[in-house]
Scaffold this motif. Structure first.
Motif, mmCIF file in Angstrom:
data_model
loop_
_atom_site.group_PDB
_atom_site.id
_atom_site.type_symbol
_atom_site.label_atom_id
_atom_site.label_comp_id
_atom_site.label_asym_id
_atom_site.label_seq_id
_atom_site.Cartn_x
_atom_site.Cartn_y
_atom_site.Cartn_z
ATOM 1 N N ASP A 386 0.833 -1.206 0.000
ATOM 2 C CA ASP A 386 0.000 0.000 0.000
ATOM 3 C C ASP A 386 0.866 1.255 0.000
ATOM 4 O OD1 ASP A 386 -2.503 1.477 0.251
ATOM 5 O OD2 ASP A 386 -1.877 1.880 2.310
ATOM 6 N N MET A 387 1.965 1.232 0.755
ATOM 7 C CA MET A 387 2.876 2.371 0.788
ATOM 8 C C MET A 387 3.540 2.587 -0.563
ATOM 9 S SD MET A 387 6.487 3.012 1.122
ATOM 10 C CE MET A 387 7.197 1.667 2.079
ATOM 11 N N LEU A 388 3.985 1.501 -1.197
ATOM 12 C CA LEU A 388 4.678 1.627 -2.475
ATOM 13 C C LEU A 388 3.743 2.058 -3.601
ATOM 14 C CD1 LEU A 388 6.987 -1.535 -2.324
ATOM 15 C CD2 LEU A 388 7.647 0.844 -1.984
ATOM 16 N N LYS A 389 2.452 1.748 -3.473
ATOM 17 C CA LYS A 389 1.496 2.075 -4.528
ATOM 18 C C LYS A 389 0.781 3.404 -4.311
ATOM 19 C CE LYS A 389 0.377 -2.622 -6.105
ATOM 20 N NZ LYS A 389 -0.727 -3.614 -6.303
ATOM 21 N N CYS A 390 1.064 4.061 -3.188
ATOM 22 C CA CYS A 390 0.321 5.289 -2.893
ATOM 23 C C CYS A 390 0.684 6.394 -3.887
ATOM 24 C CB CYS A 390 0.599 5.761 -1.463
ATOM 25 S SG CYS A 390 2.206 6.559 -1.237
#
Length: 408
Positions: A386-390
């Motif tokens: 989720d962090m990498l895709k934000c």
């Protein structure tokens, strides 16, 4: 047959000033060895205009005695020695001898077999030409009556030293009477007794480091020249009052490192000043502890020109506090991290709160180009994905994990 004419002694023909210039660039052992090169160079080291004395660990006291007795020059630039059991009783005599040579730099480190601190003597306070003083693993003697100070001292390093009872006033006097002091490092300095509300005055200080298990009511006067400060205090019962008053003395710094347990201090939501020169900031944060998180945001709100942020993650709390993206986003204010370019996250273990903070930085910092994560995750769980895709506020922002050349 004519006898061969002796080759000219070119070393002896060198001007005295050049001979001196050559020898003062050598260490003591090599300078002494030059006595074998030429008759005129024999014992030339004894009368050099300046000499540097650095004795390796295990040097017998008689060697130091011999050098100090034989040297007849005017000045010693450096006296460095590891104080072991064999030479601990000779320190006072050596300091008295060094006072005659206008010694500029003292570097003494205790290495007693008992692992205790060696006793320093009051003769240390007679060295009025000192420019640099480094003391490690020793007991500081009481100040003599009428101590004139260190008028030339520019750098003071105290590591694992013990002051006499109620020694805070003594520390304050040493610093106050060193008007040229620009660098001060104090590592685990022990000061028994009462800690009065006294003030350390060092108006020309540019570099300050304090590593201490306790807060000794550190109070500083104006530090308008300060460029770098690193404050690591592990227990701060004295700062239960407003910690912002203490931090205000560091408003001028360009680089700042701060470790202080947030549960022991009262940190305001917003500081009444800004770190307007601050470009590099290092913080220690426990992402499971709400006070630590709130203190971090208090600091970030006051660093409008911050470019480089390093966060060392601590894991002291036994209880976990959930600080998801929504909670952290509510703490964000306009203008925060507007100039932030590099973020380094050290010692993280991919806790959800740590990952949520990294996501927040990626989504808010418009000039960010590198988020360095000092631990490669064992697996890419939902929080990390989720962090990498934000959505990122900066098109140049990249995430790099330690040990991996790949960037996300």
């Amino acid at each position: 047959m004519e006898a061969k004419q002796a080759a000219p002694d070119r070393l002896s023909s060198l001007p005295a000033e050049l001979q001196d210039e050559i020898l003062i660039r050598l260490d003591l052992r090599d300078a002494v060895r030059t006595s074998a090169l030429s008759r005129t160079w024999r014992d030339l080291w004894k009368s050099l205009s300046v000499i540097s004395l650095s004795f390796p660990f295990g040097t017998h006291p008689s060697v130091v005695d011999s050098v100090l007795l034989r040297y007849i020059g005017p000045r010693v630039s450096l006296f460095r020695i590891c104080v072991d059991d064999a030479c601990a009783d000779r320190i006072d005599d050596w300091l008295i001898a060094l006072s005659r040579y206008r010694v500029e730099s003292i570097d003494m480190c205790g290495t007693l077999r008992s692992l205790g601190n060696f006793n320093l003597y009051s003769s240390i306070f007679s060295l009025g030409d000192l420019v640099s003083l480094l003391l490690k693993n020793c007991r500081i003697p009481p100040l003599p009556v009428g101590f004139p100070g260190f008028p030339a001292l520019q750098k003071l390093v105290l590591a694992y030293v013990i002051f006499p009872s109620n020694g805070f006033k003594q520390l304050e006097a040493i610093i106050r009477r060193s008007p040229l002091l620009h660098t001060l490092h104090m590592f685990d300095v022990f000061i028994p007794g009462e800690y009065p509300d006294s003030v350390i005055e060092a108006p020309n200080l540019r570099v300050l480091s304090i590593y201490s298990p306790y807060d000794y009511r550190w109070r500083f006067g104006e530090l308008s020249c300060l460029e770098y400060a690193n404050i690591h205090v592990f227990h701060c019962p004295q700062h239960e009052h407003d910690f912002g008053v203490f931090l205000a003395r560091f408003a001028h710094v360009q680089k700042f490192g701060l470790f202080s347990p947030a549960v022991d201090v009262k940190m305001p939501y917003t500081l009444p000043f800004t770190f307007y020169n601050l470009k590099k900031l290092q913080l220690c944060v426990d992402f499971n502890e709400i006070h630590s998180i709130l203190s971090m945001f208090t600091m970030l709100r006051s660093c409008h020109n911050l470019q480089n942020l390093k966060i060392e993650s601590r894991h002291d709390s036994y209880e976990s506090f959930e600080a998801d993206w929504e909670f952290l986003n509510a703490l964000w204010t306009d203008g925060m991290c507007a100039n932030l370019q590099i973020v380094r996250m050290i010692d993280i273990i991919s806790l959800p709160n740590e990952t949520s903070f990294m996501k927040l930085i990626l989504s808010k910092a418009t000039l960010l180009h590198t988020l360095y994560v000092g631990a490669h995750p064992y697996d890419f769980d939902d929080h990390i994905i989720d962090m990498l895709k934000c959505e990122r506020a900066s098109a140049q922002a990249r995430v790099q994990f330690e040990g991996s050349e790949q960037q996300w």
